[in-house]
Design a protein around this motif. Structure first.
Motif, PDB file in Angstrom:
ATOM      1  N   VAL A 166     -12.131   6.117  -3.193  1.00  0.00           N
ATOM      2  CA  VAL A 166     -11.578   4.882  -2.635  1.00  0.00           C
ATOM      3  C   VAL A 166     -11.754   3.717  -3.624  1.00  0.00           C
ATOM      4  CG1 VAL A 166     -11.510   3.453  -0.562  1.00  0.00           C
ATOM      5  CG2 VAL A 166     -12.280   5.783  -0.384  1.00  0.00           C
ATOM      6  N   LEU A 167     -11.787   4.040  -4.899  1.00  0.00           N
ATOM      7  CA  LEU A 167     -11.813   3.045  -5.978  1.00  0.00           C
ATOM      8  C   LEU A 167     -12.981   2.063  -5.851  1.00  0.00           C
ATOM      9  CD1 LEU A 167      -7.993   2.282  -6.109  1.00  0.00           C
ATOM     10  CD2 LEU A 167      -9.271   3.882  -7.537  1.00  0.00           C
ATOM     11  N   GLY A 168     -14.175   2.576  -5.645  1.00  0.00           N
ATOM     12  CA  GLY A 168     -15.367   1.747  -5.652  1.00  0.00           C
ATOM     13  C   GLY A 168     -15.809   1.225  -4.303  1.00  0.00           C
ATOM     14  N   GLY A 184     -21.504  13.263  -0.960  1.00  0.00           N
ATOM     15  CA  GLY A 184     -20.504  12.639  -0.086  1.00  0.00           C
ATOM     16  C   GLY A 184     -20.319  11.161  -0.390  1.00  0.00           C
ATOM     17  N   GLY A 185     -21.418  10.456  -0.612  1.00  0.00           N
ATOM     18  CA  GLY A 185     -21.330   9.031  -0.948  1.00  0.00           C
ATOM     19  C   GLY A 185     -20.637   8.802  -2.280  1.00  0.00           C
ATOM     20  N   THR A 186     -21.007   9.596  -3.275  1.00  0.00           N
ATOM     21  CA  THR A 186     -20.395   9.456  -4.606  1.00  0.00           C
ATOM     22  C   THR A 186     -18.913   9.804  -4.572  1.00  0.00           C
ATOM     23  OG1 THR A 186     -22.505  10.029  -5.623  1.00  0.00           O
ATOM     24  CG2 THR A 186     -20.556  10.202  -6.998  1.00  0.00           C
ATOM     25  N   ALA A 187     -18.568  10.879  -3.888  1.00  0.00           N
ATOM     26  CA  ALA A 187     -17.156  11.266  -3.790  1.00  0.00           C
ATOM     27  C   ALA A 187     -16.357  10.187  -3.072  1.00  0.00           C
ATOM     28  CB  ALA A 187     -17.024  12.602  -3.061  1.00  0.00           C
ATOM     29  N   GLY A 188     -16.947   9.584  -2.055  1.00  0.00           N
ATOM     30  CA  GLY A 188     -16.260   8.516  -1.334  1.00  0.00           C
ATOM     31  C   GLY A 188     -16.019   7.300  -2.209  1.00  0.00           C
ATOM     32  N   VAL A 189     -17.025   6.912  -2.980  1.00  0.00           N
ATOM     33  CA  VAL A 189     -16.882   5.743  -3.863  1.00  0.00           C
ATOM     34  C   VAL A 189     -15.814   6.000  -4.916  1.00  0.00           C
ATOM     35  CG1 VAL A 189     -18.052   4.400  -5.653  1.00  0.00           C
ATOM     36  CG2 VAL A 189     -19.201   4.842  -3.494  1.00  0.00           C
ATOM     37  N   LEU A 190     -15.812   7.194  -5.488  1.00  0.00           N
ATOM     38  CA  LEU A 190     -14.825   7.501  -6.525  1.00  0.00           C
ATOM     39  C   LEU A 190     -13.423   7.648  -5.956  1.00  0.00           C
ATOM     40  CD1 LEU A 190     -16.875  10.048  -8.654  1.00  0.00           C
ATOM     41  CD2 LEU A 190     -16.400   7.641  -9.160  1.00  0.00           C
TER      42      LEU A 190
END
Length: 58
Positions: free
Chosen positions: A24-26, A16-22
Motif C-alpha cells: 500500500v505504498l508505505g 504481514g506488516g511488512t507486506a502491507g506497508v510495501l
C-alpha cells in the motif's frame, strides 16, 4: 513448543506488516485497521445512545 509457536507467530505478524506497508505504498495497514475499529465503536455507541433516547420518549 511455546517458544517455537511464539517465534512463528511473531515472524508471521512481521511479514504481514511488512507486506502491507510495501503493498500500500508505505501505509501501515495495522494502524488504519485500528482507526476503523475505533470509528465503528464510536458509531455504535452513538447509535445506541439514539435508541436509548427513543425508548425514553415512549
Amino acid at each position: 513448543m511455546k517458544t517455537r509457536l511464539l517465534a512463528i507467530l511473531g515472524l508471521n505478524a512481521g511479514y504481514g506488516g511488512t507486506a502491507g506497508v510495501l503493498t500500500v505504498l508505505g501505509l501501515f495497514t495495522a494502524h488504519v485497521t485500528g482507526n476503523f475499529v475505533m470509528i465503528g465503536d464510536e458509531l455504535a455507541l452513538v447509535d445506541m445512545a439514539v435508541h436509548k433516547s427513543d425508548l425514553r420518549e415512549l
